[in-house]
Design a protein around this motif. Structure first.
Motif, PDB file in Angstrom:
ATOM      1  N   UNK A  84      12.821  72.331  99.399  1.00 31.12           N
ATOM      2  CA  UNK A  84      11.704  72.194  98.533  1.00 31.12           C
ATOM      3  C   UNK A  84      11.706  70.694  98.063  1.00 31.12           C
ATOM      4  N   UNK A  85      13.023  69.938  97.888  1.00 32.22           N
ATOM      5  CA  UNK A  85      12.987  68.743  97.468  1.00 32.22           C
ATOM      6  C   UNK A  85      12.440  68.038  98.598  1.00 32.22           C
ATOM      7  N   UNK A  86      12.808  68.121  99.821  1.00 31.06           N
ATOM      8  CA  UNK A  86      12.285  67.379 100.970  1.00 31.06           C
ATOM      9  C   UNK A  86      10.859  67.273 101.222  1.00 31.06           C
ATOM     10  N   UNK A  87      10.375  68.799 100.798  1.00 31.63           N
ATOM     11  CA  UNK A  87       8.721  69.103 101.140  1.00 31.63           C
ATOM     12  C   UNK A  87       8.146  68.239  99.920  1.00 31.63           C
ATOM     13  N   UNK A  88       8.655  68.335  98.683  1.00 36.50           N
ATOM     14  CA  UNK A  88       7.951  67.537  97.733  1.00 36.50           C
ATOM     15  C   UNK A  88       7.987  66.159  97.777  1.00 36.50           C
ATOM     16  N   UNK A  89       9.106  65.476  98.334  1.00 39.49           N
ATOM     17  CA  UNK A  89       9.102  64.171  98.568  1.00 39.49           C
ATOM     18  C   UNK A  89       8.338  63.808  99.691  1.00 39.49           C
ATOM     19  N   UNK A 135       8.034  51.214 106.589  1.00 38.62           N
ATOM     20  CA  UNK A 135       9.553  50.671 106.115  1.00 38.62           C
ATOM     21  C   UNK A 135       9.773  51.772 104.792  1.00 38.62           C
ATOM     22  N   UNK A 136       8.844  52.062 104.220  1.00 41.22           N
ATOM     23  CA  UNK A 136       9.060  52.809 102.974  1.00 41.22           C
ATOM     24  C   UNK A 136       9.609  54.131 103.290  1.00 41.22           C
ATOM     25  N   UNK A 143      17.711  57.782 102.813  1.00 44.67           N
ATOM     26  CA  UNK A 143      18.337  58.248 101.583  1.00 44.67           C
ATOM     27  C   UNK A 143      18.330  59.703 101.332  1.00 44.67           C
ATOM     28  N   UNK A 144      17.375  60.471 101.919  1.00 42.53           N
ATOM     29  CA  UNK A 144      17.164  61.959 101.760  1.00 42.53           C
ATOM     30  C   UNK A 144      18.189  62.422 103.005  1.00 42.53           C
ATOM     31  N   UNK A 145      18.533  61.875 103.905  1.00 48.65           N
ATOM     32  CA  UNK A 145      19.580  62.405 104.840  1.00 48.65           C
ATOM     33  C   UNK A 145      20.912  62.236 104.239  1.00 48.65           C
ATOM     34  N   UNK A 146      21.175  61.157 103.692  1.00 48.43           N
ATOM     35  CA  UNK A 146      22.340  60.838 102.979  1.00 48.43           C
ATOM     36  C   UNK A 146      22.639  61.814 101.854  1.00 48.43           C
ATOM     37  N   UNK A 147      21.669  62.044 101.047  1.00 47.73           N
ATOM     38  CA  UNK A 147      21.784  63.045 100.189  1.00 47.73           C
ATOM     39  C   UNK A 147      21.927  64.497 100.620  1.00 47.73           C
ATOM     40  N   UNK A 148      21.417  64.847 101.712  1.00 43.88           N
ATOM     41  CA  UNK A 148      21.751  66.214 102.305  1.00 43.88           C
ATOM     42  C   UNK A 148      22.888  66.369 102.783  1.00 43.88           C
TER      43      UNK A 148
END
Length: 174
Positions: A84-89, A135-136, A143-148
């Motif tokens: 859900x976090x990845x989907x929202x982002x 780039x963004x 960042x998401x990969x590191x968080x996961x």
């Protein structure tokens, strides 16, 4: 049909075949989706066992299976939360792209109506905006990969610890 049958029924036969395949493929896709979630959690725990515990491939898989089996509910809830976090982002990134690129795109469309061709400024804004969005999105994805990875590693470590009995503080009365 091939033996001189009625060709008027061909569309109905074809639609029946398509709907019959859909009736089989939809449940199969749901089972495959669930299997994909469970196997990805299992492989994640197996990789953590190999890296953090120094286990071999087969032992890592066994340890990952044991951790997965012991914490099935918590693992599934965490996978759903991260999804859900990845989907929202992802939705936020799409909205950012639209906000960034839509004005230049509409300006490009508006200037294409005249005979002089496209406006170079609109093309430049579209290219620069597209590059800025790329780039963004790469930064956000890293960042998401590191968080996961961090969440799964910390969860694995937490799941590997044996449950501890609650400690009762001593009372002044003994």
């Amino acid at each position: 049909l091939a033996q001189g049958g009625d060709f008027d029924q061909a569309p109905e036969v074809m639609m029946g075949g398509i709907f019959g395949m859909l009736c089989l493929l939809i449940p199969l896709a749901c089972v495959g989706w669930i299997w994909g979630i469970l196997s990805s959690i299992l492989s994640t725990f197996g990789r953590r066992a190999v890296m953090l515990n120094g286990a071999g491939a087969i032992d890592g898989f066994r340890q990952g299976w044991a951790v997965f089996r012991a914490n099935l509910g918590n693992s599934i809830v965490m996978a759903i939360i991260l999804f859900v976090l990845n989907f929202v982002i992802g939705i936020a990134l799409v909205l950012a792209a639209l906000a960034l690129l839509a004005p230049a795109f509409f300006a490009l469309i508006a200037t294409s109506g005249n005979n002089s061709g496209f406006e170079p400024a609109s093309i430049a804004v579209l290219i620069v905006g597209g590059l800025a969005f790329m780039v963004l999105s790469v930064i956000v994805q890293s960042i998401l990969t590191t968080l996961n990875s961090a969440v799964w590693t910390l969860s694995y470590r937490q799941f590997m610890q044996p449950p501890q009995a609650p400690t009762i503080a001593p009372t002044p009365f003994g």
